[in-house]
Design an enzyme around this catalytic site. Structure first.
Site, mmCIF file in Angstrom:
data_model
loop_
_atom_site.group_PDB
_atom_site.id
_atom_site.type_symbol
_atom_site.label_atom_id
_atom_site.label_comp_id
_atom_site.label_asym_id
_atom_site.label_seq_id
_atom_site.Cartn_x
_atom_site.Cartn_y
_atom_site.Cartn_z
ATOM 1 N N GLY A 113 0.857 -1.195 -0.097
ATOM 2 C CA GLY A 113 -0.107 -0.092 -0.056
ATOM 3 C C GLY A 113 0.823 1.322 -0.046
ATOM 4 O O GLY A 113 1.721 1.427 0.968
ATOM 5 N N ARG A 126 -9.070 -5.479 -4.494
ATOM 6 C CA ARG A 126 -9.258 -4.250 -3.525
ATOM 7 C C ARG A 126 -10.612 -3.566 -3.744
ATOM 8 O O ARG A 126 -11.026 -2.767 -2.888
ATOM 9 C CB ARG A 126 -8.034 -3.426 -3.788
ATOM 10 N N ASN A 186 0.971 9.290 -7.909
ATOM 11 C CA ASN A 186 0.864 7.577 -8.016
ATOM 12 C C ASN A 186 -0.429 7.245 -8.867
ATOM 13 O O ASN A 186 -1.307 6.640 -8.187
ATOM 14 C CB ASN A 186 0.586 7.327 -6.494
ATOM 15 N N GLY A 197 17.603 10.299 -11.139
ATOM 16 C CA GLY A 197 17.659 11.492 -9.908
ATOM 17 C C GLY A 197 16.426 12.030 -9.980
ATOM 18 O O GLY A 197 15.123 11.567 -10.096
ATOM 19 N N ASP A 215 7.376 5.609 -3.630
ATOM 20 C CA ASP A 215 7.301 5.487 -2.179
ATOM 21 C C ASP A 215 8.626 5.760 -1.326
ATOM 22 O O ASP A 215 8.679 6.470 -0.560
ATOM 23 C CB ASP A 215 6.338 4.377 -1.411
ATOM 24 N N ASP A 251 7.517 -4.480 -0.902
ATOM 25 C CA ASP A 251 7.350 -3.201 -1.588
ATOM 26 C C ASP A 251 8.096 -2.118 -0.454
ATOM 27 O O ASP A 251 8.619 -1.182 -1.091
ATOM 28 C CB ASP A 251 5.612 -2.800 -1.358
HETATM 29 O O1 KDG Z 1 3.773 2.209 -4.607
HETATM 30 C C1 KDG Z 1 3.607 1.020 -4.428
HETATM 31 C C2 KDG Z 1 2.304 0.497 -4.189
HETATM 32 O O2 KDG Z 1 1.860 0.356 -5.560
HETATM 33 C C3 KDG Z 1 2.158 -0.957 -3.779
HETATM 34 O O3 KDG Z 1 2.740 -1.175 -2.227
HETATM 35 C C4 KDG Z 1 0.695 -1.288 -3.610
HETATM 36 O O4 KDG Z 1 -0.172 -0.880 -5.755
HETATM 37 C C5 KDG Z 1 -0.253 -0.582 -4.672
HETATM 38 C C6 KDG Z 1 -1.238 0.529 -4.176
HETATM 39 O O5 KDG Z 1 -1.717 0.747 -4.997
HETATM 40 O O6 KDG Z 1 -0.943 1.032 -2.945
#
Ligand code: KDG
Length: 324
Positions: free
Chosen positions: A35, A107, A167, A234, A263, A299
């Site tokens: 997550g 999910r 994201n 970078g 992350d 992750d």
């Molecule tokens: O950025 C990493 C996440 O993509 C992963 O831990 C879980 O896909 C995921 C999300 O949507 O949180």
């Protein structure tokens, strides 16, 4: 209350043990915590800061695993609801020897997607200097988007800083148009906005770091800094009314898994800013924590402690010395 807070959907990830196998053919998996925002919470905590994580899990084995892991990491779990009406989300992740792995989510309609925003009233934001918001939680459901907006309003009331990471997760949005307009509208509340170079292309139509930075600085006076992630190269940084600069990436020994690198980048930025470091040093640490993230299977398992970060810097300096 903690110096750092974030809201998100926690998940279990079942990561394939077999390299380059299609997920449908994998029979051996390792279970990890996942997550995006939780990854950031774990990393910032590992670097010694007080962290609160806001969310909901189901009353099921993955929910128990997540809650236990969060508590044993020393993260404040007071604001995680256990909701027996919905499941905890999880996902499957491929193992590949190069590039980004295939992922598959379970999910939809999860406990986090049904987070009851009346709970936000119980969160004291008084001592929280940074809150991290990403586009993922907002994409989960109309309730989660409303929760995100309400939390942002509460943070702005007390004058807290927001780090925003788009994201992008196209699989979670109803359409690309909705993803782009909602993500850019949320980004307007970020004091620091951290898009990736490819996200720039989707969100504002350019892969030019300077153009991406200008877009986010021009769309909101709240945004003071834009940090464009350039992957292994970078990051490009532009602060309002200041000279832009680029921080080079670090060399990675072996790329095991790229998921969680963005992350990891946020972990470095946020932890350094909490310690009063300069923007240059924060972005340098972000590049380091992002690089460390890709060297492990989970992750967030590659995120460093303070000592590991120091060792990483020393090793990089030694390698540079050898090259001269
Ligand atoms: O950025 C990493 C996440 O993509 C992963 O831990 C879980 O896909 C995921 C999300 O949507 O949180």
């Amino acid at each position: 209350m903690s110096e750092f807070l974030t809201i998100g959907e926690p998940m279990a990830v079942l990561a394939s043990q077999d390299v380059n196998l299609n997920l449908a053919d994998v029979s051996h998996f390792n279970r990890f915590l996942a997550g995006a925002e939780l990854n950031v919470a774990i990393g910032v905590r590992r670097l010694g800061h007080s962290v609160s994580y806001v969310s909901a899990v189901g009353s099921d084995p993955f929910g128990r695993f997540i809650l236990d892991s969060i508590q044993s990491a020393g993260i404040d779990a007071t604001h995680i609801n256990v909701d027996p009406n919905y499941w905890t989300g999880f996902y499957l992740k491929q193992r590949v020897d190069h590039g980004d792995p295939q992922t598959y989510y379970y999910r939809k309609n999860s406990a986090a997607a049904n987070y009851d925003r009346s709970n936000l009233a119980n969160i004291d934001l008084g001592n929280t200097s940074i809150t991290h918001i990403t586009g993922i939680f907002a994409a989960l459901s109309p309730q989660a988007l409303a929760t995100t907006r309400a939390l942002i309003a509460n943070i702005e009331k007390v004058g807290g800083q927001i780090t925003f990471d788009p994201n992008l997760r196209p699989a979670l949005w109803r359409s690309k148009t909705e993803m782009v307009s909602t993500t850019n509208a949320l980004a307007q509340h970020g004091t620091i906005v951290m898009p990736g170079i490819h996200e720039g292309q989707v969100l504002m139509g350019s892969e030019d770091p300077a153009e991406i930075a200008d877009f986010y600085l021009n769309q909101s006076s709240i945004t003071k800094t834009v940090v464009v992630k350039l992957g292994p190269d970078g990051a490009y940084v532009k602060q309002r009314n200041q000279q832009s600069f680029t921080v080079p990436g670090f060399r990675v020994k072996e790329v095991i898994d790229t998921v969680g690198a963005g992350d990891g980048f946020a972990v470095g930025m946020i932890s350094a800013l909490l310690e009063g470091k300069t923007m240059h040093d924060a972005v340098k640490r972000a590049c380091a924590t992002g690089a460390l993230a890709v060297e492990s299977c989970g992750d967030n398992d590659g995120y460093p402690t303070k000592e590991e970060l120091e060792t990483f810097y020393q090793e990089q300096d030694e390698q540079m010395g050898e090259k001269i």
